[in-house]
Every structure is written in structure tokens, then in C-alpha cells.
Design a protein around this motif. Structure first.
Motif, PDB file in Angstrom:
ATOM      1  N   LYS A  71      91.811  25.766 -38.845  1.00 57.90           N
ATOM      2  CA  LYS A  71      92.031  24.312 -38.780  1.00 57.90           C
ATOM      3  C   LYS A  71      92.472  23.879 -37.391  1.00 57.90           C
ATOM      4  O   LYS A  71      91.987  22.889 -36.845  1.00 57.90           O
ATOM      5  N   LEU A  72      93.408  24.635 -36.826  1.00 55.66           N
ATOM      6  CA  LEU A  72      93.920  24.265 -35.506  1.00 55.66           C
ATOM      7  C   LEU A  72      92.827  24.447 -34.455  1.00 55.66           C
ATOM      8  O   LEU A  72      92.669  23.615 -33.554  1.00 55.66           O
ATOM      9  N   LEU A  73      92.060  25.520 -34.575  1.00 60.96           N
ATOM     10  CA  LEU A  73      90.969  25.742 -33.626  1.00 60.96           C
ATOM     11  C   LEU A  73      90.016  24.547 -33.654  1.00 60.96           C
ATOM     12  O   LEU A  73      89.559  24.077 -32.612  1.00 60.96           O
ATOM     13  N   GLN A  74      89.751  24.049 -34.858  1.00 63.23           N
ATOM     14  CA  GLN A  74      88.857  22.893 -34.969  1.00 63.23           C
ATOM     15  C   GLN A  74      89.495  21.647 -34.359  1.00 63.23           C
ATOM     16  O   GLN A  74      88.806  20.843 -33.723  1.00 63.23           O
ATOM     17  N   ASN A  87      93.749  30.813 -37.474  1.00 70.27           N
ATOM     18  CA  ASN A  87      94.082  29.436 -37.831  1.00 70.27           C
ATOM     19  C   ASN A  87      92.873  28.533 -37.558  1.00 70.27           C
ATOM     20  O   ASN A  87      92.814  27.838 -36.549  1.00 70.27           O
ATOM     21  N   ALA A 114      87.557  17.220 -37.556  1.00 67.52           N
ATOM     22  CA  ALA A 114      88.609  17.444 -36.560  1.00 67.52           C
ATOM     23  C   ALA A 114      88.020  17.705 -35.171  1.00 67.52           C
ATOM     24  O   ALA A 114      88.519  17.195 -34.171  1.00 67.52           O
ATOM     25  N   HIS A 115      86.941  18.505 -35.091  1.00 61.07           N
ATOM     26  CA  HIS A 115      86.420  18.835 -33.757  1.00 61.07           C
ATOM     27  C   HIS A 115      85.775  17.630 -33.087  1.00 61.07           C
ATOM     28  O   HIS A 115      85.795  17.502 -31.865  1.00 61.07           O
ATOM     29  N   PHE A 142      98.193  31.324 -31.028  1.00 58.88           N
ATOM     30  CA  PHE A 142      97.432  32.369 -31.706  1.00 58.88           C
ATOM     31  C   PHE A 142      98.026  33.729 -31.347  1.00 58.88           C
ATOM     32  O   PHE A 142      98.037  34.137 -30.188  1.00 58.88           O
ATOM     33  N   LEU A 153      92.896  16.450 -40.085  1.00 58.59           N
ATOM     34  CA  LEU A 153      93.308  17.718 -40.701  1.00 58.59           C
ATOM     35  C   LEU A 153      93.756  17.538 -42.144  1.00 58.59           C
ATOM     36  O   LEU A 153      94.245  18.463 -42.759  1.00 58.59           O
TER      37      LEU A 153
END
Lengths: 253, 296
Positions: free
Chosen positions: B186-189, B184, A93-94, A111, A73
Motif C-alpha cells: 500500500k505504501l509503495l503504491q 508494504n 494511490a499511485h 522498508f 489508501l
């Protein structure tokens, strides 16, 4: 928590009495940058499968940055990060998450526009053997009661439980947990301690960034002490007393 | 009864209502595409009008050179233009991720001028006629007004597309990814979702919606290189009224602003071309985030 024993019949990760340790995470000479500012100055650390380690240090020491760098990140990083034997310093990241890593960010990252259950079901499975939704609701009954509430309506404690629960569903076996007890009531902190104990019994590998040393001390196998973007010491659980001076020097305000 | 009460013939009133509903359908589909794109890319897609025009031209070219009829074009043109959108995102817009919004605005605005200029050069500024499908020729007299079949079809098709998009966004897993990605990315990724791919597909879908609206509009407005630039200004006002990035906001505001515009034509014709901007100004004063926007 009574659940620790009850749930240990579930998944088991890693060999129980294996004599040779498996490296889940090996970081070598990791540098990370936020724009112009140099946040990590060559971190070296190894975390073995089934271990619970903490990253301790003052605010700004680089603990959160270390987790974010491992997760991919942070835009600019160099050195080497081996995750379960795979080099990920250039990975997205994924791709990193799909190696079986679960990340719980400091700000919890619930979320707001998704319901509790949508949040819980959101992260895709990254490895087989994640906990079922029913099991997670059993561990965190508060979430079951609030399953249709929008994420923005949750209290801090509920948000934290949800942030933990949703990465346990995915099958991730290496958990990166950032300040999970911050700002929470003692009863919820105790609950999270029970959950970590249960996860450790099941063989999860956990890297815990923690401000609350009282919380972390009994849980962790080793403590990495960070200061100014370096790891300055690594203290074993058995050395806690003799190394008290180290903690005093680097953790006191 | 209406004529007694308001001094307006019902044919005029309902005629303008229908016209408003049709315009509203275009506003809804176009602002929906903008909302999808803004949510994931954080880009105000100024090329949207040009891509709407590309949809109409694609349908016209498919008919002219490949003899593909309206129905085929209604499917194919959005796919083709959507694919162009995917390429635009992959090779241009993605490079702007993380920089100031202004760059996205400049790039898409430039793209719009480039595309429109190119089409004026190739096809001239005058419109090309495009026939509605035979099955939808004619209309029905409802007593209080005459309803052309094609116009009814435009409203129905737009509503269906809007409803499907809403359903996908609010009720499906991919919709949960899209909503989470809006909040968000970035967080999802970091959870293992391929967000760059999701973003590209969202742009492609938003663009395909614009092209779909373009094909629907072709028989009504003719196919003209500048057909998008006239419409898109109003659509941006609609997006501002509804709230940037709100799916429901785009649909409801789009339709209702079309109707408001139609009714204004009946009761105060001079104001009909400015009414939406007046509404926008009022909304901006009272609710700066738009009617359906979330204030953060």
C-alpha cells in the motif's frame, strides 16, 4: 537550522506575491469508511498553495483517516477530493501520488529489508524539481552516515528523517505528514521544525497531522480542528489567542 | 578411496549426487517462482505444478504443430505460459486481494485440478516423449562417473536463471520495488508505483519460471499431464524449509534438498522419498519461519 537560508537558493515553488490563491487541495463532503465503521462524516477543507495547515484533534478524531483518504489508501470513500484541480475520489494511490503528492505515514513506513539509500531512492519522481540525494544528505547528515544500513536498524529519529527525506527527492510539492514528531527526542523535533520552516520558505504546501501543538503552532498558517470525523473549526494563526477555548475543548484529554 | 571408506562405489555416489543436483535445480526454480509469487500476492500458488506441466506441454505442442525446436520452445513456452499467468492474475487472482489466504489456496488448487484434468482428457495420462536437443545428446566420462550433457545443461541453466533472478531482486531498482512491495504494498503504491501492475508481472514471472522448469524437465521425465502434481508436493516442503517468500532461501534450499535427497538414496534408500518431509518437520519445530524466513 542554518540550512534554511543556505538551501533557499534551490527550488522555488509557486509565485511569491501572487494575489490570487491557488487551491492545491479542496475536499468537499468527504466520507470514509473502514469496513462497517463510518470514520469521516463529510469533511470540507481547502488548502492553498504554499500554505502549512495542521489537522488537530484527539486520537480517533479522523486526522490520519483524512490523509489516508486523500492518498487513496482507504477502500471506501465518497464526496470530492480535488488535487491541484483534478478530481481524485476514484483514483488509485499511485495515480494520486503522481499528481505531486508526498506522503509520510504515521508509522513512518521505512522498508526494513531495504538499505537507507535504497529507501531514499525508492519513491519514483512524481514531478520535476525534487531535491538531490546530496542535498538531502546535507540536510540530514545522520542519514549519510548510515546510508548502507538496513532500514530495520534505524532509530526512531533516523527513520523519521528518512521518511521525510525520501518524499523530498520525488519532486512532490504537496506533503501530507502524519505525526512526524511522535515519540522523538526534543533535538530531533527541533530539527524537523527547521526542515518544515525551510520547506515553507521554498513554497511547499504542507498538511500536518500533529499531536504536539507547541510544535505546530508557530509553523502553521491555519489549524483545522477535528472531532468525531468532522471538522469543527478552522483557526487562523492570528486568532490563536482569542480561540484558545476551542483548543481547550477539542484537544484536551 | 570412497569405496573403501563408505562401502559405496563412487559411480553410485556421484550418480546420485548428480541426480540430486538435477532434482534440486527443479526444486530451486519452482520454489523460486513460488517465493516471488508469495511475496507480492500473498498467495500460495497451488497451480504451480500445473503451470510447470503447461510449460512442458507448450514446448511439446510447439514442436509438434509448429516445428519449433527445443531452444525456441525454451524461450517461447515460458513467455506463453507467463502470459497465461498474467491473465490468471488479472482476471481471477486480483479479485482475491485482501481476503483470507484460504481463498487463494482454494482457487489455485481448483485451477490446478481443472488444468490437469483438461490435459488428461485431451492427451491421456501416459507421457509423450520429448527429445533433448541434438547438441546435448551424449555425455562425457569423468572417470568417477558418466555425465550426460543434457543433465549438466539442466543444472547450469537453472543456476543461471536463479542467479539472474537473485540479482534482479537484490541489486536493481525493480528489485527494490519488489522487495518493498513484499513488505508494504500500500505504501509503495502511495509513492506512485503501479503496484497492481507490478504484482501481475511478478505472478507472470513466477509462472514463467515454472514453465521454464517444465521445458527443462520435458526430455528427462516425458511430457505428462500429471508431471507437476507429483513434484509440487516436494517443492512446497522445500518452500516451507527455506522460508515463505525468501528468494535466497528458495534457491539454496531447493538445491541442497535435492542433494540431500540424492545422498539419502545412496545411504538409506528407504527414506529417500520422505527425507525432505522429515527435514521440514525438524525445521518447523526449530525455526517456524523457515531457514531464511524473517520472523515478524
Amino acid at each position: 537550522m542554518s540550512g534554511a537560508g543556505k538551501h533557499s537558493a534551490g527550488i522555488e515553488i509557486g509565485g511569491e506575491h501572487s494575489s490570487e490563491k491557488i487551491e492545491d487541495l479542496r475536499i468537499t463532503d468527504l466520507h470514509a469508511f473502514y469496513g462497517e465503521s463510518h470514520a469521516l462524516h463529510g469533511i470540507d477543507m481547502t488548502v492553498y498553495q504554499g500554505e502549512l495547515v495542521t489537522l488537530l484533534g484527539r486520537n480517533g478524531a479522523g486526522r490520519t483517516t483524512t490523509l489516508r483518504a486523500v492518498m487513496g489508501l482507504i477502500g471506501s470513500r465518497s464526496g470530492s477530493i480535488m488535487l491541484k484541480g483534478k478530481e481524485v475520489i476514484k483514483a488509485s494511490a499511485h495515480e494520486i501520488a503522481r499528481l505531486g503528492v508526498g506522503y509520510c505515514p504515521e508509522e513512518r513506513g521505512i522498508f526494513a529489508s531495504l538499505s537507507v539509500e535504497e529507501n531514499l531512492l525508492l519513491p519514483p519522481h512524481v514531478a520535476p524539481g525534487g531535491m538531490s540525494v546530496e542535498e538531502l544528505y546535507e540536510i540530514f547528515p545522520n542519514l549519510a552516515e548510515r546510508r548502507t544500513s538496513p532500514g530495520m536498524r534505524l532509530s526512531g529519529g533516523e527513520q523519521q528523517m528518512l521518511a521525510m527525506a525520501r518524499i523530498l527527492r520525488t519532486g512532490a510539492t504537496l506533503l501530507l505528514l502524519d505525526e512526524i514528531t511522535e515519540g522523538l527526542a526534543p533535538v530531533i523535533v527541533d530539527k524537523l521544525g527547521d526542515v518544515l520552516t525551510m520547506l515553507k520558505e521554498r513554497g511547499f504546501t504542507i498538511v500536518l497531522v500533529e499531536q504536539n501543538f507547541q510544535f505546530a503552532a508557530p509553523l502553521a498558517d491555519r489549524h483545522f480542528i477535528m472531532d468525531h470525523g468532522h471538522i469543527v473549526d478552522c483557526v487562523l494563526q492570528s486568532e490563536l489567542q482569542e480561540k484558545q477555548a476551542v483548543f481547550d475543548e477539542y484537544l484536551s484529554v | 578411496m570412497f569405496s573403501d571408506l563408505l562401502g559405496i562405489a563412487p559411480q553410485v555416489l556421484f550418480g546420485q549426487l548428480l541426480l540430486g543436483l538435477i532434482n534440486g535445480s527443479f526444486y530451486a526454480v519452482l520454489s523460486l517462482g513460488l517465493a516471488v509469487i508469495f511475496g507480492l500476492l500473498n498467495i500460495v500458488n497451488f497451480a504451480h505444478g500445473a503451470l510447470y506441466m503447461l510449460g512442458a506441454f507448450a514446448a511439446w505442442l510447439l514442436g509438434k504443430y509448429l516445428h519449433i525446436d527445443y531452444w525456441g520452445a525454451l524461450i517461447l513456452a515460458p513467455l506463453i505460459v507467463g502470459f497465461i499467468g498474467v491473465l490468471l492474475d488479472r482476471f481471477l487472482l486480483r479479485r482475491l486481494a485482501g481476503v483470507d489466504h484460504l481463498y487463494g489456496l482454494l482457487l489455485t488448487f481448483g485451477l490446478a485440478m481443472l488444468i490437469e484434468g483438461l490435459f488428461v482428457k485431451m492427451f491421456g495420462a501416459s507421457g509423450q516423449p520429448f527429445a533433448a536437443p541434438k547438441a546435448l545428446n551424449g555425455g562425457v566420462n569423468l572417470g568417477f562417473m558418466f555425465l550426460p550433457y543434457y543433465r549438466a545443461w539442466v543444472v547450469v541453466a537453472s543456476l543461471v536463471v536463479c542467479a539472474v533472478t537473485w540479482y534482479v531482486f537484490e541489486r536493481t531498482k525493480i528489485g527494490a520495488y519488489l522487495r518493498a512491495g513484499t513488505e508494504n504494498p500500500k505504501l509503495l503504491q502511495a509513492f506512485g508505483v503501479n503496484v497492481p501492475l507490478l504484482t501481475t508481472l511478478a505472478y507472470g514471472y513466477g509462472v514463467a519460471l515454472a514453465a521454464f522448469a517444465g521445458v527443462l524437465a520435458a526430455p528427462i521425465t516425458q511430457v505428462n499431464p500429471l508431471m507437476g502434481s507429483n513434484l509440487i508436493i516436494v517443492v512446497f516442503a522445500v518452500v516451507v524449509i527455506g522460508g515463505m517468500g525468501s528468494i535466497m532461501g528458495a534457491i539454496v534450499t531447493g538445491l541442497s534438498m535435492g542433494v540431500v535427497e540424492g545422498l539419502t538414496k545412496v545411504f538409506w534408500p528407504e527414506a529417500s522419498s520422505t527425507i525432505i518431509f522429515i527435514v521440514m518437520a525438524i525445521v518447523l519445530v526449530l525455526r517456524p519461519a523457515g531457514l531464511f524466513g524473517r520472523t515478524n
